[in-house]
Design a protein around this motif. Structure first.
Motif, PDB file in Angstrom:
ATOM      1  N   PRO A  15       0.501  -1.102   0.109  1.00  0.00           N
ATOM      2  CA  PRO A  15       0.038  -0.322   0.151  1.00  0.00           C
ATOM      3  C   PRO A  15       0.655   0.898   0.138  1.00  0.00           C
ATOM      4  N   ALA A  16      -0.125   2.553  -0.067  1.00  0.00           N
ATOM      5  CA  ALA A  16       0.698   3.830  -0.814  1.00  0.00           C
ATOM      6  C   ALA A  16       1.603   4.273   0.997  1.00  0.00           C
ATOM      7  N   GLY A  17       2.587   4.424   0.378  1.00  0.00           N
ATOM      8  CA  GLY A  17       3.344   4.802   2.656  1.00  0.00           C
ATOM      9  C   GLY A  17       4.079   4.431   2.515  1.00  0.00           C
ATOM     10  N   SER A  18       4.147   2.462   2.579  1.00  0.00           N
ATOM     11  CA  SER A  18       4.838   1.317   3.001  1.00  0.00           C
ATOM     12  C   SER A  18       6.196   1.754   2.203  1.00  0.00           C
ATOM     13  N   SER A  19       7.547   1.138   2.972  1.00  0.00           N
ATOM     14  CA  SER A  19       8.849   1.100   2.674  1.00  0.00           C
ATOM     15  C   SER A  19       9.441   0.371   2.176  1.00  0.00           C
ATOM     16  N   VAL A  20       9.607   0.337   1.269  1.00  0.00           N
ATOM     17  CA  VAL A  20      10.089  -1.367   0.892  1.00  0.00           C
ATOM     18  C   VAL A  20      12.254  -0.631   0.449  1.00  0.00           C
ATOM     19  N   PRO A  21      12.988  -1.645   0.168  1.00  0.00           N
ATOM     20  CA  PRO A  21      14.099  -1.094  -0.236  1.00  0.00           C
ATOM     21  C   PRO A  21      13.718  -1.182  -1.772  1.00  0.00           C
ATOM     22  N   PRO A  22      14.791  -0.500  -1.920  1.00  0.00           N
ATOM     23  CA  PRO A  22      15.370  -0.142  -3.772  1.00  0.00           C
ATOM     24  C   PRO A  22      15.412  -1.518  -4.332  1.00  0.00           C
ATOM     25  N   GLY A  23      14.892  -1.223  -5.224  1.00  0.00           N
ATOM     26  CA  GLY A  23      14.572  -2.397  -6.462  1.00  0.00           C
ATOM     27  C   GLY A  23      13.585  -3.388  -6.144  1.00  0.00           C
ATOM     28  N   SER A  24      12.500  -2.865  -5.517  1.00  0.00           N
ATOM     29  CA  SER A  24      11.696  -4.005  -5.144  1.00  0.00           C
ATOM     30  C   SER A  24      10.515  -3.500  -6.085  1.00  0.00           C
ATOM     31  N   TRP A  25       9.476  -4.512  -5.820  1.00  0.00           N
ATOM     32  CA  TRP A  25       8.500  -4.542  -7.005  1.00  0.00           C
ATOM     33  C   TRP A  25       7.271  -4.363  -6.228  1.00  0.00           C
ATOM     34  N   VAL A  26       6.625  -3.289  -6.847  1.00  0.00           N
ATOM     35  CA  VAL A  26       5.142  -2.604  -6.729  1.00  0.00           C
ATOM     36  C   VAL A  26       4.693  -3.071  -7.481  1.00  0.00           C
ATOM     37  N   GLN A  27       3.523  -3.985  -7.177  1.00  0.00           N
ATOM     38  CA  GLN A  27       2.080  -4.215  -7.450  1.00  0.00           C
ATOM     39  C   GLN A  27       1.091  -3.274  -8.354  1.00  0.00           C
ATOM     40  N   LEU A  28       0.910  -3.010  -9.094  1.00  0.00           N
ATOM     41  CA  LEU A  28      -0.557  -1.631  -9.990  1.00  0.00           C
ATOM     42  C   LEU A  28      -1.500  -2.694 -10.135  1.00  0.00           C
ATOM     43  N   VAL A  29      -2.634  -1.603  -9.463  1.00  0.00           N
ATOM     44  CA  VAL A  29      -3.750  -2.858  -9.989  1.00  0.00           C
ATOM     45  C   VAL A  29      -4.639  -1.654 -11.014  1.00  0.00           C
ATOM     46  N   LEU A  30      -4.808  -1.907 -12.136  1.00  0.00           N
ATOM     47  CA  LEU A  30      -5.026  -0.952 -12.985  1.00  0.00           C
ATOM     48  C   LEU A  30      -6.933  -0.629 -13.072  1.00  0.00           C
ATOM     49  N   SER A  31      -7.595  -0.395 -13.902  1.00  0.00           N
ATOM     50  CA  SER A  31      -8.655   0.062 -13.887  1.00  0.00           C
ATOM     51  C   SER A  31      -8.167   0.682 -15.610  1.00  0.00           C
ATOM     52  N   PRO A  32      -9.272   0.132 -16.566  1.00  0.00           N
ATOM     53  CA  PRO A  32      -9.866  -0.101 -18.043  1.00  0.00           C
ATOM     54  C   PRO A  32      -9.937   1.786 -18.211  1.00  0.00           C
ATOM     55  N   PRO A  33      -9.523   2.733 -18.819  1.00  0.00           N
ATOM     56  CA  PRO A  33     -10.351   3.899 -19.641  1.00  0.00           C
ATOM     57  C   PRO A  33     -12.211   3.326 -19.536  1.00  0.00           C
ATOM     58  N   ILE A  34     -13.090   4.264 -19.358  1.00  0.00           N
ATOM     59  CA  ILE A  34     -14.141   4.174 -19.564  1.00  0.00           C
ATOM     60  C   ILE A  34     -14.642   5.262 -20.590  1.00  0.00           C
ATOM     61  N   VAL A  35     -14.886   5.135 -21.404  1.00  0.00           N
ATOM     62  CA  VAL A  35     -16.188   5.355 -22.693  1.00  0.00           C
ATOM     63  C   VAL A  35     -17.232   5.515 -22.298  1.00  0.00           C
ATOM     64  N   THR A  36     -17.506   7.010 -22.821  1.00  0.00           N
ATOM     65  CA  THR A  36     -19.606   7.620 -22.237  1.00  0.00           C
ATOM     66  C   THR A  36     -19.322   7.549 -23.807  1.00  0.00           C
ATOM     67  N   ALA A  37     -20.495   6.794 -23.118  1.00  0.00           N
ATOM     68  CA  ALA A  37     -21.632   6.152 -24.062  1.00  0.00           C
ATOM     69  C   ALA A  37     -22.487   7.417 -24.758  1.00  0.00           C
ATOM     70  N   ASN A  38     -23.627   7.049 -25.564  1.00  0.00           N
ATOM     71  CA  ASN A  38     -24.853   8.216 -25.924  1.00  0.00           C
ATOM     72  C   ASN A  38     -26.243   8.144 -25.151  1.00  0.00           C
ATOM     73  N   HIS A  39     -25.705   8.740 -23.792  1.00  0.00           N
ATOM     74  CA  HIS A  39     -26.988   9.094 -22.708  1.00  0.00           C
ATOM     75  C   HIS A  39     -28.876   9.674 -24.221  1.00  0.00           C
ATOM     76  N   VAL A  40     -28.269  10.657 -24.837  1.00  0.00           N
ATOM     77  CA  VAL A  40     -29.198  11.894 -25.944  1.00  0.00           C
ATOM     78  C   VAL A  40     -30.821  10.834 -25.834  1.00  0.00           C
ATOM     79  N   GLY A  41     -31.210  11.272 -25.742  1.00  0.00           N
ATOM     80  CA  GLY A  41     -32.820  10.757 -25.682  1.00  0.00           C
ATOM     81  C   GLY A  41     -33.059  10.175 -24.770  1.00  0.00           C
ATOM     82  N   GLU A  42     -32.350   9.728 -23.829  1.00  0.00           N
ATOM     83  CA  GLU A  42     -32.388   7.950 -22.517  1.00  0.00           C
ATOM     84  C   GLU A  42     -33.746   8.695 -21.244  1.00  0.00           C
ATOM     85  N   SER A  43     -34.490   8.246 -20.531  1.00  0.00           N
ATOM     86  CA  SER A  43     -34.913   8.966 -19.641  1.00  0.00           C
ATOM     87  C   SER A  43     -33.344   9.056 -18.747  1.00  0.00           C
TER      88      SER A  43
END
Length: 159
Positions: A15-43
């Motif tokens: 987690p952020a703020g943790s102390s790790v030795p130089p050269g350690s691995w950090v695993q990142l959890v990623l979320s893909p971008p969201i492409v906005t849909a067309n909502h015009v005409g919907e309720s």
């Protein structure tokens, strides 16, 4: 996994703020971008459900651009950012909303001279009711005098 350009970091280990030795691995959890849909005409209900399910934050405006609170059952007439835009989870999307058209007043019964039944109204004028009575009935009187007299008085004059 290779680098994913445009993806958002939504977590990490350690987690952020943790102390790790130089050269350690950090695993990142990623979320893909969201492409906005067309909502015009919907309720507004449909658009709100879909956008919040995608993790997006919402604001609302009327067609003149004035901020308004969320409105159920209104029509989406615009959105910002526009459809097809890539955004990150947690981004703001503004929906431009228009209220539904008011329902048309009901037509008076065939052969009736009055929608309120007070007896003092005359023939139905062309173009709909002349007043709404305090009890919710519509009056089709030709004159103001006596209109809604048996229905608690006039709530709203239309003509």
């Amino acid at each position: 996994m290779s680098s994913q350009q445009g993806w958002s970091v939504v977590g990490q280990n350690p987690p952020a703020g943790s102390s790790v030795p130089p050269g350690s691995w950090v695993q990142l959890v990623l979320s893909p971008p969201i492409v906005t849909a067309n909502h015009v005409g919907e309720s507004s209900d449909q658009a709100i459900a879909e956008l919040t399910q995608q993790g997006l934050l919402l604001s609302f405006a009327d067609p003149s651009g004035q901020a308004i609170p969320s409105q159920q059952g209104w029509s989406v007439v615009g959105q910002n950012p526009p459809a097809g835009t890539s955004v990150r989870s947690g981004s703001w999307v503004q929906l431009i909303l228009k209220p539904p058209a008011p329902p048309a007043p009901p037509a008076p019964p065939a052969g009736s001279s009055s929608g309120s039944g007070s007896g003092s109204e005359q023939a139905v004028p062309p173009g709909g009711p002349t007043a709404k009575c305090n009890d919710g009935t519509l009056s089709y009187s030709a004159h103001h005098q006596g209109t809604c007299s048996h229905h608690g008085g006039v709530a709203v004059w239309y003509k």
